[in-house]
Motif scaffolding. Structure first.
Motif, mmCIF file in Angstrom:
data_model
loop_
_atom_site.group_PDB
_atom_site.id
_atom_site.type_symbol
_atom_site.label_atom_id
_atom_site.label_comp_id
_atom_site.label_asym_id
_atom_site.label_seq_id
_atom_site.Cartn_x
_atom_site.Cartn_y
_atom_site.Cartn_z
ATOM 1 N N ARG A 199 0.836 -1.196 0.000
ATOM 2 C CA ARG A 199 0.000 0.000 0.000
ATOM 3 C C ARG A 199 0.874 1.250 0.000
ATOM 4 N N VAL A 200 0.477 2.198 -0.813
ATOM 5 C CA VAL A 200 1.236 3.443 -0.907
ATOM 6 C C VAL A 200 0.378 4.569 -0.361
ATOM 7 N N TYR A 201 0.899 5.262 0.611
ATOM 8 C CA TYR A 201 0.181 6.391 1.216
ATOM 9 C C TYR A 201 0.823 7.692 0.750
ATOM 10 N N GLY A 202 -0.014 8.667 0.406
ATOM 11 C CA GLY A 202 0.522 9.941 -0.056
ATOM 12 C C GLY A 202 0.837 9.880 -1.540
ATOM 13 N N THR A 203 1.771 10.718 -1.983
ATOM 14 C CA THR A 203 2.126 10.804 -3.396
ATOM 15 C C THR A 203 2.878 9.550 -3.832
ATOM 16 N N ARG A 204 2.450 8.999 -4.932
ATOM 17 C CA ARG A 204 3.060 7.772 -5.430
ATOM 18 C C ARG A 204 4.274 8.111 -6.285
ATOM 19 N N THR A 205 5.374 7.424 -6.047
ATOM 20 C CA THR A 205 6.583 7.659 -6.824
ATOM 21 C C THR A 205 6.526 6.876 -8.119
ATOM 22 N N ARG A 206 7.500 7.133 -8.999
ATOM 23 C CA ARG A 206 7.533 6.422 -10.268
ATOM 24 C C ARG A 206 7.858 4.947 -10.057
ATOM 25 N N GLY A 207 7.430 4.165 -11.022
ATOM 26 C CA GLY A 207 7.730 2.739 -10.948
ATOM 27 C C GLY A 207 6.708 1.975 -10.125
ATOM 28 N N ARG A 208 6.776 0.677 -10.244
ATOM 29 C CA ARG A 208 5.852 -0.164 -9.509
ATOM 30 C C ARG A 208 6.294 -0.262 -8.054
ATOM 31 N N PRO A 209 5.339 -0.236 -7.122
ATOM 32 C CA PRO A 209 5.713 -0.357 -5.706
ATOM 33 C C PRO A 209 6.279 -1.736 -5.406
ATOM 34 N N ALA A 210 7.218 -1.782 -4.471
ATOM 35 C CA ALA A 210 7.818 -3.068 -4.101
ATOM 36 C C ALA A 210 6.759 -3.960 -3.463
ATOM 37 N N LYS A 211 6.857 -5.235 -3.723
ATOM 38 C CA LYS A 211 5.914 -6.174 -3.132
ATOM 39 C C LYS A 211 6.259 -6.394 -1.663
ATOM 40 N N ALA A 212 5.214 -6.540 -0.869
ATOM 41 C CA ALA A 212 5.399 -6.868 0.542
ATOM 42 C C ALA A 212 4.992 -8.324 0.741
ATOM 43 N N PHE A 213 5.712 -9.009 1.595
ATOM 44 C CA PHE A 213 5.439 -10.422 1.851
ATOM 45 C C PHE A 213 4.805 -10.565 3.228
ATOM 46 N N ALA A 214 3.669 -11.273 3.261
ATOM 47 C CA ALA A 214 2.919 -11.456 4.513
ATOM 48 C C ALA A 214 2.727 -12.937 4.788
ATOM 49 N N LEU A 215 2.556 -13.277 6.049
ATOM 50 C CA LEU A 215 2.293 -14.667 6.416
ATOM 51 C C LEU A 215 0.884 -15.072 6.007
ATOM 52 N N THR A 216 0.741 -16.283 5.528
ATOM 53 C CA THR A 216 -0.574 -16.848 5.273
ATOM 54 C C THR A 216 -1.113 -17.433 6.587
ATOM 55 N N ASP A 217 -2.348 -17.902 6.566
ATOM 56 C CA ASP A 217 -2.891 -18.570 7.753
ATOM 57 C C ASP A 217 -2.046 -19.790 8.104
ATOM 58 N N CYS A 218 -1.615 -20.506 7.077
ATOM 59 C CA CYS A 218 -0.758 -21.676 7.301
ATOM 60 C C CYS A 218 0.549 -21.250 7.965
ATOM 61 N N GLY A 219 1.096 -20.116 7.511
ATOM 62 C CA GLY A 219 2.335 -19.632 8.099
ATOM 63 C C GLY A 219 2.174 -19.248 9.558
ATOM 64 N N ARG A 220 1.067 -18.622 9.879
ATOM 65 C CA ARG A 220 0.825 -18.253 11.280
ATOM 66 C C ARG A 220 0.665 -19.487 12.150
ATOM 67 N N ASP A 221 0.039 -20.517 11.592
ATOM 68 C CA ASP A 221 -0.159 -21.747 12.357
ATOM 69 C C ASP A 221 1.159 -22.455 12.657
ATOM 70 N N ALA A 222 2.208 -22.118 11.883
ATOM 71 C CA ALA A 222 3.507 -22.744 12.125
ATOM 72 C C ALA A 222 4.156 -22.233 13.407
ATOM 73 N N PHE A 223 3.674 -21.085 13.885
ATOM 74 C CA PHE A 223 4.188 -20.541 15.134
ATOM 75 C C PHE A 223 3.292 -20.973 16.285
ATOM 76 N N ASP A 224 3.843 -20.901 17.480
ATOM 77 C CA ASP A 224 3.069 -21.286 18.654
ATOM 78 C C ASP A 224 1.823 -20.411 18.767
ATOM 79 N N GLN A 225 0.694 -21.044 18.991
ATOM 80 C CA GLN A 225 -0.561 -20.332 19.156
ATOM 81 C C GLN A 225 -1.168 -20.712 20.497
ATOM 82 N N SER A 226 -2.112 -19.925 20.966
ATOM 83 C CA SER A 226 -2.754 -20.202 22.257
ATOM 84 C C SER A 226 -4.187 -20.690 22.074
ATOM 85 N N TYR A 227 -4.517 -21.135 20.844
ATOM 86 C CA TYR A 227 -5.884 -21.572 20.586
ATOM 87 C C TYR A 227 -6.262 -22.777 21.441
#
Length: 260
Positions: free
Chosen positions: A75-103
């Motif tokens: 997500r780009v906030y404010g004035t957008r610069t030239r070029g495509r914004p860099a991709k951000a990498f986020a955990l999936t639900d599966c990725g979160r489940d790989a960590f200790d949970q308190s469920y």
């Protein structure tokens, strides 16, 4: 955290086991950094972890392939610069489940609250039965659509959809339903009523008495349930008679159930 991902190829001259261990450790650090800081770009991860961007991309490619992380448009906030914004990498639900949970602890606390505040074991069993009844609706549809001799297999496939990794196999005078994974095993260790009601549900769905031989919650490697073979026709004095099968509900008090 569980190890996420596996090593791909080892550099020439590097022992495979040592390389794989190092790869998993670094890959876990990448995933952990995303967990701690939220969706991150390659540059941000490289800066935090002291890795080259090329190394980070390699680990991210593996994590994406394993379904642990996913790429998103940043997500780009404010004035957008030239070029495509860099991709951000986020955990999936599966990725979160790989960590200790308190469920598990949350579920156990909720069941204990029901047991202590809402009517003891009777209230607890009512809740567990209501919960499993909802799951059983899909299992019943799968069983009713199968041939009579394929019903255990149909139940195994339906259970696998819910994460139980179930299989059916032949056994002397019957079949065995094997659940190689139990999503609620840690809770069932404290509340064996979950196993008891599950056994009841299997009996009702298959229309016969079933016998629980082992449970993961009790420390066994696999949850194993024995389903006896349906009685076939028997000949008496030259006349064929069909034996009647009586349906019995399995319960915690029945012999043969391995208490969790």
């Amino acid at each position: 955290m569980k190890n996420v991902g596996e090593a791909r190829e080892a550099p020439t001259g590097t022992p495979q086991e040592e390389f794989a261990t190092g790869e998993r450790s670094t890959r876990n650090r990448v995933a952990r950094s995303i967990l701690d800081h939220g969706p991150s770009t390659v540059a941000e991860l490289a800066g935090r972890l002291g890795l080259t961007q090329a190394a980070v991309r390699r680990h991210l490619d593996a994590l994406v392939a394993d379904g642990v992380v996913e790429a998103r448009e940043q997500r780009v906030y404010g004035t957008r610069t030239r070029g495509r914004p860099a991709k951000a990498f986020a955990l999936t639900d599966c990725g979160r489940d790989a960590f200790d949970q308190s469920y598990d602890q949350l579920a156990a606390d909720a069941l204990r609250w029901i047991q202590e505040r809402c009517g003891g074991d009777e209230a607890l069993m009512a809740f567990v039965r209501a919960r499993l009844a909802e799951q059983a609706a899909a299992y019943r549809a799968a069983i009713e659509a199968a041939d009579p001799d394929q019903r255990t297999e149909a139940l195994a496939k339906a259970l696998s959809v819910d994460g139980y990794a179930a299989t059916a196999r032949s056994a002397p005078v019957g079949e065995q339903l094997c659940q190689h994974h139990c999503p609620v095993a840690h809770v069932a260790e404290q509340f064996p009523q979950l196993c008891e009601v599950e056994t009841e549900v299997f009996s009702e769905l298959l229309g016969t008495h079933v016998q629980r031989l082992a449970t993961i919650a009790h420390g066994d490697g696999v949850c194993t349930t024995f389903i006896p073979k349906a009685p076939g026709p028997s000949k008496v004095s030259g006349t064929t008679h069909h034996a009647s099968a009586t349906t019995h509900n399995a319960s915690a008090s029945k012999a043969g159930r391995n208490p969790a």
